[in-house]
Design a protein around this motif. Structure first.
Motif, PDB file in Angstrom:
ATOM      1  N   LYS A 195       2.080 -13.356  17.069  1.00 33.84           N
ATOM      2  CA  LYS A 195       3.318 -13.568  17.106  1.00 33.84           C
ATOM      3  C   LYS A 195       4.436 -13.261  16.140  1.00 33.84           C
ATOM      4  N   GLU A 196       3.817 -13.822  15.036  1.00 39.54           N
ATOM      5  CA  GLU A 196       4.778 -13.784  13.893  1.00 39.54           C
ATOM      6  C   GLU A 196       5.001 -12.120  13.515  1.00 39.54           C
ATOM      7  N   LEU A 197       3.988 -11.377  13.490  1.00 40.27           N
ATOM      8  CA  LEU A 197       4.329  -9.873  13.381  1.00 40.27           C
ATOM      9  C   LEU A 197       5.542  -9.394  14.013  1.00 40.27           C
ATOM     10  N   GLU A 198       5.734  -9.945  15.326  1.00 44.00           N
ATOM     11  CA  GLU A 198       6.999  -9.573  16.178  1.00 44.00           C
ATOM     12  C   GLU A 198       8.178 -10.073  15.402  1.00 44.00           C
ATOM     13  N   GLY A 213      -0.095  -0.671  14.302  1.00 48.00           N
ATOM     14  CA  GLY A 213      -1.193   0.018  14.323  1.00 48.00           C
ATOM     15  C   GLY A 213      -2.331  -0.855  14.807  1.00 48.00           C
ATOM     16  N   ASN A 214      -3.550  -0.374  15.015  1.00 47.32           N
ATOM     17  CA  ASN A 214      -4.712  -0.991  15.218  1.00 47.32           C
ATOM     18  C   ASN A 214      -5.804  -0.722  14.476  1.00 47.32           C
ATOM     19  N   SER A 215      -6.551  -1.479  14.067  1.00 48.60           N
ATOM     20  CA  SER A 215      -7.884  -0.996  13.589  1.00 48.60           C
ATOM     21  C   SER A 215      -9.050  -1.992  13.852  1.00 48.60           C
ATOM     22  N   ARG A 216     -10.279  -1.644  13.676  1.00 49.50           N
ATOM     23  CA  ARG A 216     -11.472  -2.345  13.860  1.00 49.50           C
ATOM     24  C   ARG A 216     -12.393  -2.371  12.698  1.00 49.50           C
ATOM     25  N   VAL A 264      -4.321  -6.143  14.547  1.00 53.89           N
ATOM     26  CA  VAL A 264      -3.184  -5.543  14.999  1.00 53.89           C
ATOM     27  C   VAL A 264      -2.305  -5.455  13.650  1.00 53.89           C
ATOM     28  N   GLU A 265      -1.777  -4.197  13.248  1.00 54.88           N
ATOM     29  CA  GLU A 265      -1.280  -4.004  11.859  1.00 54.88           C
ATOM     30  C   GLU A 265       0.123  -3.730  11.864  1.00 54.88           C
ATOM     31  N   LEU A 266       1.131  -4.181  10.981  1.00 57.67           N
ATOM     32  CA  LEU A 266       2.360  -3.918  10.841  1.00 57.67           C
ATOM     33  C   LEU A 266       2.815  -3.214   9.513  1.00 57.67           C
ATOM     34  N   PHE A 267       3.309  -2.030   9.626  1.00 61.18           N
ATOM     35  CA  PHE A 267       3.719  -1.314   8.478  1.00 61.18           C
ATOM     36  C   PHE A 267       5.207  -1.503   8.209  1.00 61.18           C
ATOM     37  N   GLU A 291       0.909  -1.302   0.039  1.00 62.24           N
ATOM     38  CA  GLU A 291      -0.068   0.157   0.004  1.00 62.24           C
ATOM     39  C   GLU A 291       0.855   1.212   0.049  1.00 62.24           C
ATOM     40  N   SER A 292       0.870   1.798  -1.152  1.00 55.67           N
ATOM     41  CA  SER A 292       1.688   3.106  -1.145  1.00 55.67           C
ATOM     42  C   SER A 292       3.082   2.714  -0.996  1.00 55.67           C
ATOM     43  N   GLU A 293       3.926   3.530  -0.196  1.00 49.58           N
ATOM     44  CA  GLU A 293       5.522   3.534   0.301  1.00 49.58           C
ATOM     45  C   GLU A 293       5.577   2.161   1.249  1.00 49.58           C
ATOM     46  N   TYR A 294       4.472   1.545   1.576  1.00 49.70           N
ATOM     47  CA  TYR A 294       4.675   0.517   2.771  1.00 49.70           C
ATOM     48  C   TYR A 294       4.095  -0.904   2.378  1.00 49.70           C
ATOM     49  N   LEU A 295       4.494  -1.968   3.192  1.00 51.18           N
ATOM     50  CA  LEU A 295       4.214  -3.194   2.997  1.00 51.18           C
ATOM     51  C   LEU A 295       3.416  -3.463   4.274  1.00 51.18           C
ATOM     52  N   ILE A 296       2.081  -3.971   4.270  1.00 51.50           N
ATOM     53  CA  ILE A 296       1.310  -4.120   5.297  1.00 51.50           C
ATOM     54  C   ILE A 296       0.680  -5.542   5.469  1.00 51.50           C
ATOM     55  N   LYS A 297       0.726  -5.800   6.691  1.00 53.30           N
ATOM     56  CA  LYS A 297       0.236  -7.107   7.082  1.00 53.30           C
ATOM     57  C   LYS A 297      -0.749  -6.915   8.307  1.00 53.30           C
ATOM     58  N   ARG A 298      -2.004  -7.547   8.423  1.00 55.28           N
ATOM     59  CA  ARG A 298      -2.771  -7.493   9.407  1.00 55.28           C
ATOM     60  C   ARG A 298      -3.045  -8.822  10.096  1.00 55.28           C
ATOM     61  N   VAL A 299      -3.482  -8.874  11.200  1.00 52.94           N
ATOM     62  CA  VAL A 299      -3.846 -10.070  11.934  1.00 52.94           C
ATOM     63  C   VAL A 299      -4.731  -9.773  12.894  1.00 52.94           C
ATOM     64  N   ARG A 300      -5.609 -10.662  13.412  1.00 54.97           N
ATOM     65  CA  ARG A 300      -6.455 -10.464  14.501  1.00 54.97           C
ATOM     66  C   ARG A 300      -5.661 -10.264  15.834  1.00 54.97           C
ATOM     67  N   SER A 301      -6.247  -9.443  16.900  1.00 54.68           N
ATOM     68  CA  SER A 301      -5.513  -9.245  17.916  1.00 54.68           C
ATOM     69  C   SER A 301      -5.528 -10.505  18.776  1.00 54.68           C
TER      70      SER A 301
END
Length: 820
Positions: A571-574, A669-672, A719-722, A555-565
């Motif tokens: 743990k994979e995001l970490e 980040g966080n999103s709902r 939970v989102e990781l940019f 997404e734009s200049e970022y690579l994004i991955k979202r997983v449910r909290s």
């Protein structure tokens, strides 16, 4: 030619001996004069360097450093020149170590102890060539394997063995008694750290340079890359461009349709002259090292008019290899001589049958190999260059410190002579008053000059740091008008650091991430510009990061991955974040290491730049001793400056840890999101109508039930990781370099100021020393005048006369060596 060298050497030895004996006679004439602490310390230093120079000239040694571009067969050339198989020649063997070969009648191997060495160090004696070869090979292999895991100081290996050019002095045109050393140096791809590069530079600076090039790289498609590598090799290793011979090796690989070799060489000469900024066209000799290597090793290190000591089995082994690997060379050179062709065929058959090959036959084979390989022409060119360079490379280095220390001693003795020419008390008192004023005003004057000079330099560097090219250009031009070309050199070097880091580290890493290149493909590229340990480290973190980034969306200049909290994959995001941060960390290490390596490669340039500043500061400091109210009839100025340069330490700037501050924009980040979280199933009743088939129609009803699904929705937290995209990563790495470039100016400014402070401090110490000496001499002169000084006057006349004779010898010695 050897007579000329021997004559030069003997003349120098005699003049040096005369200088030492004359100084000794002067001391004996007036020992009390040399009891003064200032004179005594200068005399002691002179005697020490004089004795060392005498020893060095009694056993002088001519050094040849071999430098090579990638895969140019450099170690094979070394073995061909020494007449024995000592330098490892298998692919990848010489991965960074320095091998020095010194002529000696004994067989000894010395491997210098280095910090945390994982290879054997120490000394070994009574080793044959095979033992030497395998031990050296093992050391180089151990170093090569070990530095994949961490940095090491490269092995410093010295082999003491009989060498061909020393056993046969006619080859180099050297008189007997002069030693010969060859230094087999690794290429730049094997030396990608500052410490090892500095070690090699010290070796090359004192040696004649033999540069090996690969014929297969001089065609139009490859020549530009070859010349770029050659420039870096010579510049970084600091090879002597004033006395180089270039070898174009592997000319036996030339194809039938290739351009004539003379055209290739003439074109290469012109381009090398331009690239290396040479005054004249270089010597470039077509060569076949492998052919000469086999034949020379089959003969050994003895001169051709002496019996060979190589045993038959060794000779046969080398000849078998020669006929196998060099068949094309032999065929090419015998095709128009049937007798010679048959003669070589007969020898080949005898070798295959393991028959005895006598010395007479072997000497003929060697004769032809010298002719056809280019070996005979190489030795001829060597002799010419030895004649031209011997004084500068062998004699002068032994005497530089003698010249420096005699100048210091001489200037202090002249101060004493001058004070003894004062004829009355009034003159003495006037001089004492002037010297007192000098001492009183010295510190204040030096500080004032230092502050003014530093302010000018700070202003200049501040201007060079500007982002506006037109302002930088104007400042550079103004600096050059003032004679400060050094700043332009420094500025260009800093720009080169930025360009190099971008080209060789950032772009390859970015492109690897964008194109999903293999780990080993990136590692191979990085090994050419950083150490194997760092290349592997960066490649490993790249591998871990790139595999995880493939699971992200862009997404734009970022690579994004979202997983449910509430998901275990949180743990994979970490882990994803951790591995990308590790990639940033290893890239920063690689950038810092490469930047330091480039700075070390610019050692000569930085020293030249700083030298111009030091000279300008010295001119200003001389004002302290030349102002009208401080002028003395006792010549203090020259004595104050004569040992200034000698005492200045030659230290290059180093980069502190974490020099490049590379920031990332890794964000969490966080999103709902409203989503179906569950499904509820209910059973509903419904009525079904149907008819029975009969003569009389009738309708019946039946009640049924069926399941119905109802979706249950709710807000779900993610939970989102940019992570930065590869392009954004490259921008951030470049941003760190840009910030580092500004800090690099600060590091260089601090380095410059340190040198200028050293100049001021040494100058002040020197002036205090000589004014103290002058004050003591003036007091003694007062005492002499009071007592009547006719007898003392005669003594000093004899002293001055003898001192003039010594200075004449000193000047003749410098003239003999073409030193002003």
């Amino acid at each position: 030619m050897s007579l000329s060298i021997e004559s030069k050497l003997n003349t120098t030895r005699n003049l040096l001996k005369q200088l030492g004996n004359s100084v000794s006679s002067l001391v004996n004439l007036s020992p009390e004069i040399f009891g003064d602490p200032s004179i005594e310390s200068c005399l002691k230093e002179f005697v020490n360097v004089y004795q060392e120079a005498v020893q060095r000239l009694e056993h002088p040694s001519f050094r040849i450093a071999t430098i090579g571009t990638t895969s140019s067969g450099k170690s094979t050339i070394v073995n061909a020149l020494i007449g024995r198989r000592i330098a490892p020649i298998e692919a990848g063997e010489m991965s960074g170590g320095v091998l020095t070969l010194k002529h000696s009648s004994e067989h000894r191997l010395a491997i210098a102890p280095t910090e945390d060495a994982v290879w054997d160090t120490g000394e070994w004696t009574k080793l044959n060539d095979e033992d030497l070869y395998h031990r050296i090979r093992t050391v180089m292999h151990s170093y090569h394997d070990a530095r994949k895991k961490r940095e090491y100081v490269a092995p410093q290996v010295t082999a003491y063995i009989p060498l061909l050019p020393a056993c046969d002095p006619s080859l180099l045109g050297l008189p007997e008694g002069i030693g010969v050393e060859l230094i087999d140096l690794p290429g730049l791809k094997s030396v990608q750290d500052r410490t090892n590069l500095a070690t090699i530079q010290k070796q090359v600076n004192k040696a004649f340079s033999l540069v090996s090039l690969d014929y297969m790289q001089v065609d139009d498609d490859h020549r530009k890359r070859l010349l770029e590598e050659l420039k870096k090799v010579v510049e970084y290793l600091q090879g002597r461009t004033d006395s180089m011979i270039f070898i174009l090796n592997r000319v036996d690989q030339r194809g039938v349709d290739d351009l004539p070799i003379s055209l290739r060489i003439n074109k290469l000469k012109a381009e090398i002259k331009e690239v290396l900024l040479l005054q004249e066209l270089p010597d470039i000799l077509p060569f076949n090292a492998r052919f000469l290597y086999y034949a020379q090793c089959a003969w050994g290190v003895e001169a051709l008019h002496k019996p060979s000591t190589v045993n038959q089995q060794t000779r046969l082994n080398f000849l078998k290899a020669m006929f196998q690997d060099c068949a094309g060379v032999i065929r090419l050179n015998t095709r128009e001589n049937r007798y010679l062709k048959n003669w070589f065929r007969d020898i080949e058959d005898r070798v295959e049958d393991n028959e005895f090959i006598d010395d007479e036959t072997m000497s003929k084979i060697l004769y032809y190999s010298l002719e056809w390989s280019g070996g005979r022409e190489l030795w001829q060119r060597f002799r010419l260059r030895v004649q031209e360079s011997f004084t500068e490379l062998v004699i002068l280095p032994a005497l530089v410190e003698v010249f420096d220390h005699y100048s210091v001693l001489s200037e202090r003795l002249d101060i004493l002579v001058q004070t003894r020419k004062l004829n009355n008390q009034e003159q003495v008192e006037q001089e004492r008053e002037k010297i007192a004023n000098i001492r009183q005003n010295l510190h204040k004057s030096i500080n004032k000059i230092g502050r003014e000079f530093k302010a000018e330099i700070e202003h200049l560097i501040a201007g060079l740091k500007t982002d506006k090219p037109e302002d930088r250009l104007k400042i550079k031009q103004d600096a050059e008008k003032k004679g400060r070309k050094g700043f332009s050199l420094i500025f260009d070097a800093i720009s080169e650091v930025e360009g190099d880091l971008t080209k060789v580290l950032i772009v390859p890493a970015r492109d690897a991430l964008k194109n999903n290149l293999g780990t080993f493909e990136l590692q191979d590229k990085l090994r050419e510009v950083v150490s194997p340990f760092l290349a592997e480290d960066i490649a490993r973190t790249y591998d871990n990061a790139s595999r995880r980034l493939s699971q992200f969306s862009c997404e734009s200049e970022y690579l994004i991955k979202r997983v449910r909290s509430d998901d275990d994959s949180k743990k994979e995001l970490e882990h994803d974040e951790r591995y990308v941060r590790l990639l940033y960390h290893t890239m920063k290490k690689g950038i810092t290491a490469r930047a330091e390596f480039i700075l070390q490669g610019k050692a000569k340039l930085f020293e030249q730049a700083l030298e111009s500043l030091v000279d300008e500061q010295i001119k200003r400091l001389k004002i302290c001793l030349s102002e009208e109210n401080l002028k003395s009839s006792v010549e203090l100025q020259k004595a104050a400056f004569v040992k200034l340069h000698k005492q200045l330490a030659q230290n290059l700037p180093t980069l502190p840890n974490n020099f490049f501050e590379i920031s990332d924009t890794i964000k969490q980040g966080n999103s709902r999101k409203t989503e179906i979280v569950d499904t509820k199933t209910e059973h509903e009743q419904y009525t079904e109508f149907y008819e029975e088939g009969s003569c009389f129609k009738s309708t019946k009803t039946r009640v049924q039930t069926r399941p119905v699904n109802h979706n249950i929705t709710a807000e779900v937290e993610y939970v989102e990781l940019f992570l930065p995209s590869p392009d954004l990563m490259a921008k951030q790495w470049l941003g760190g370099i840009e910030k580092g470039k500004e800090r690099l100016w600060d590091v260089l400014l601090e380095w410059i100021f340190k040198r200028l402070d050293d100049v001021s401090n040494i100058f002040e110490e020197s002036v205090n020393d000589i004014t103290g000496l002058a004050e003591r001499a003036l007091q003694q002169q007062l005492n002499v005048i009071e007592d009547g000084f006719e007898q003392e006057k005669q003594l000093w006349q004899r002293f001055e006369f003898q001192k003039v004779e010594i200075t004449t010898i000193y000047q003749n010695l410098k003239k003999e060596l073409n030193q002003n």
